[in-house]
Design a protein around this motif. Sequence first.
Motif, PDB file in Angstrom:
ATOM      1  N   ALA A 133       0.793  -1.194  -0.112  1.00 46.94           N
ATOM      2  CA  ALA A 133       0.029  -0.012  -0.057  1.00 46.94           C
ATOM      3  C   ALA A 133       0.782   1.175   0.015  1.00 46.94           C
ATOM      4  CB  ALA A 133      -0.999  -0.155   1.299  1.00 46.94           C
ATOM      5  N   ILE A 134       1.757   1.212   0.798  1.00 42.37           N
ATOM      6  CA  ILE A 134       2.833   2.384   0.782  1.00 42.37           C
ATOM      7  C   ILE A 134       3.485   2.841  -0.469  1.00 42.37           C
ATOM      8  CG2 ILE A 134       4.881   3.268   1.796  1.00 42.37           C
ATOM      9  CD1 ILE A 134       4.141   1.857   4.747  1.00 42.37           C
ATOM     10  N   SER A 135       4.091   1.680  -1.043  1.00 39.48           N
ATOM     11  CA  SER A 135       4.898   1.644  -2.300  1.00 39.48           C
ATOM     12  C   SER A 135       3.895   1.970  -3.364  1.00 39.48           C
ATOM     13  CB  SER A 135       5.522   0.384  -2.528  1.00 39.48           C
ATOM     14  OG  SER A 135       6.431  -0.133  -1.543  1.00 39.48           O
ATOM     15  N   LEU A 136       2.707   1.587  -3.693  1.00 37.26           N
ATOM     16  CA  LEU A 136       1.795   1.782  -4.586  1.00 37.26           C
ATOM     17  C   LEU A 136       1.337   3.485  -4.397  1.00 37.26           C
ATOM     18  CD1 LEU A 136       0.283   1.244  -7.213  1.00 37.26           C
ATOM     19  CD2 LEU A 136      -1.485   0.235  -5.704  1.00 37.26           C
ATOM     20  N   GLN A 137       1.291   3.968  -3.256  1.00 40.90           N
ATOM     21  CA  GLN A 137       0.704   5.192  -2.877  1.00 40.90           C
ATOM     22  C   GLN A 137       1.864   6.333  -3.356  1.00 40.90           C
ATOM     23  OE1 GLN A 137      -2.633   6.407  -1.669  1.00 40.90           O
ATOM     24  NE2 GLN A 137      -1.716   7.959  -2.893  1.00 40.90           N
ATOM     25  N   GLU A 138       2.924   5.692  -2.879  1.00 38.61           N
ATOM     26  CA  GLU A 138       4.125   6.641  -3.200  1.00 38.61           C
ATOM     27  C   GLU A 138       4.527   6.861  -4.828  1.00 38.61           C
ATOM     28  OE1 GLU A 138       6.995   5.952   0.743  1.00 38.61           O
ATOM     29  OE2 GLU A 138       7.593   4.934  -1.048  1.00 38.61           O
ATOM     30  N   TYR A 139       4.243   5.658  -5.476  1.00 37.57           N
ATOM     31  CA  TYR A 139       4.460   5.550  -6.918  1.00 37.57           C
ATOM     32  C   TYR A 139       3.277   6.484  -7.516  1.00 37.57           C
ATOM     33  CZ  TYR A 139       4.817   4.346 -11.710  1.00 37.57           C
ATOM     34  OH  TYR A 139       5.198   4.112 -13.520  1.00 37.57           O
ATOM     35  N   ASN A 196      -1.396   5.038   9.126  1.00 37.01           N
ATOM     36  CA  ASN A 196      -2.361   6.109   9.109  1.00 37.01           C
ATOM     37  C   ASN A 196      -3.566   5.485   8.558  1.00 37.01           C
ATOM     38  OD1 ASN A 196      -0.478   7.733  10.294  1.00 37.01           O
ATOM     39  ND2 ASN A 196      -0.004   8.702   8.263  1.00 37.01           N
ATOM     40  N   LYS A 197      -4.857   6.045   8.941  1.00 32.02           N
ATOM     41  CA  LYS A 197      -5.995   5.693   8.779  1.00 32.02           C
ATOM     42  C   LYS A 197      -6.113   5.639   7.152  1.00 32.02           C
ATOM     43  CE  LYS A 197     -10.952   6.911   9.558  1.00 32.02           C
ATOM     44  NZ  LYS A 197     -11.695   7.886   9.911  1.00 32.02           N
ATOM     45  N   SER A 198      -5.657   6.451   6.197  1.00 32.12           N
ATOM     46  CA  SER A 198      -5.994   6.440   4.722  1.00 32.12           C
ATOM     47  C   SER A 198      -5.404   5.065   4.310  1.00 32.12           C
ATOM     48  CB  SER A 198      -5.056   7.632   4.210  1.00 32.12           C
ATOM     49  OG  SER A 198      -3.807   7.375   4.353  1.00 32.12           O
TER      50      SER A 198
END
Length: 209
Positions: A133-139, A196-198
């Motif tokens: 989730a973190i990696s995809l959001q950053e991308y 984080n909630k998001s």
Amino acid sequence: QIGDSSRTQPARTQADDEEQFSKILVVLKLETGIDFSLYREKMVKRRILRRLALGNIDSLAEYRERLGKDPDELNALQRDLLIGVTSFFRDKASFECLRTAIFPRILQGRPAKKPIRVWVAGCATGEEAFSIAISLQEYLNETDAAFPVQIFASDINPRAIEKARTGRYAEQIAEDVTHERLNRHFTKIAGGYQINKSLREMCVFTRHN
């Protein structure tokens, strides 16, 4: 004759042990619904023998009988067999491949607002799902792209799923998560960090065999 008997005894003992291991797995399947015969054989046997040692039990046959009478021991063995080894961004090469090869292909020619769906099987306590989730959001942020993201994460262990849903982890995750990511994607709480909630809302955790 004595010599012949001593040579054949180990084979009979080994065969008996194999039979008892199989019977223990049958008890586990009947009581938990999980077929541990599909797991790595050496790992399963090692953890069963560990329970024998902890309980000062002399034989597999005796242990099998105890499993049938002692729900607490049955649950303890199940927990031992379901231990998930995981961490945030555990395989750095794989996450680099996601960023450089997989994510670009997913976004290429993608219709606007079409959700990106990811399934994380065997998610354990959630670190891998949240790492994706973190990696995809950053991308998405780097490429100025906007798509809904839905991550479906499943595991057979209900205790692990409950922990994953909280998104709460010990301070030791700082060894695997950069300071920048901790500040951006986590909230400091007593004794550790919480996703984080998001990002928590991006992930759905469920029990699945």
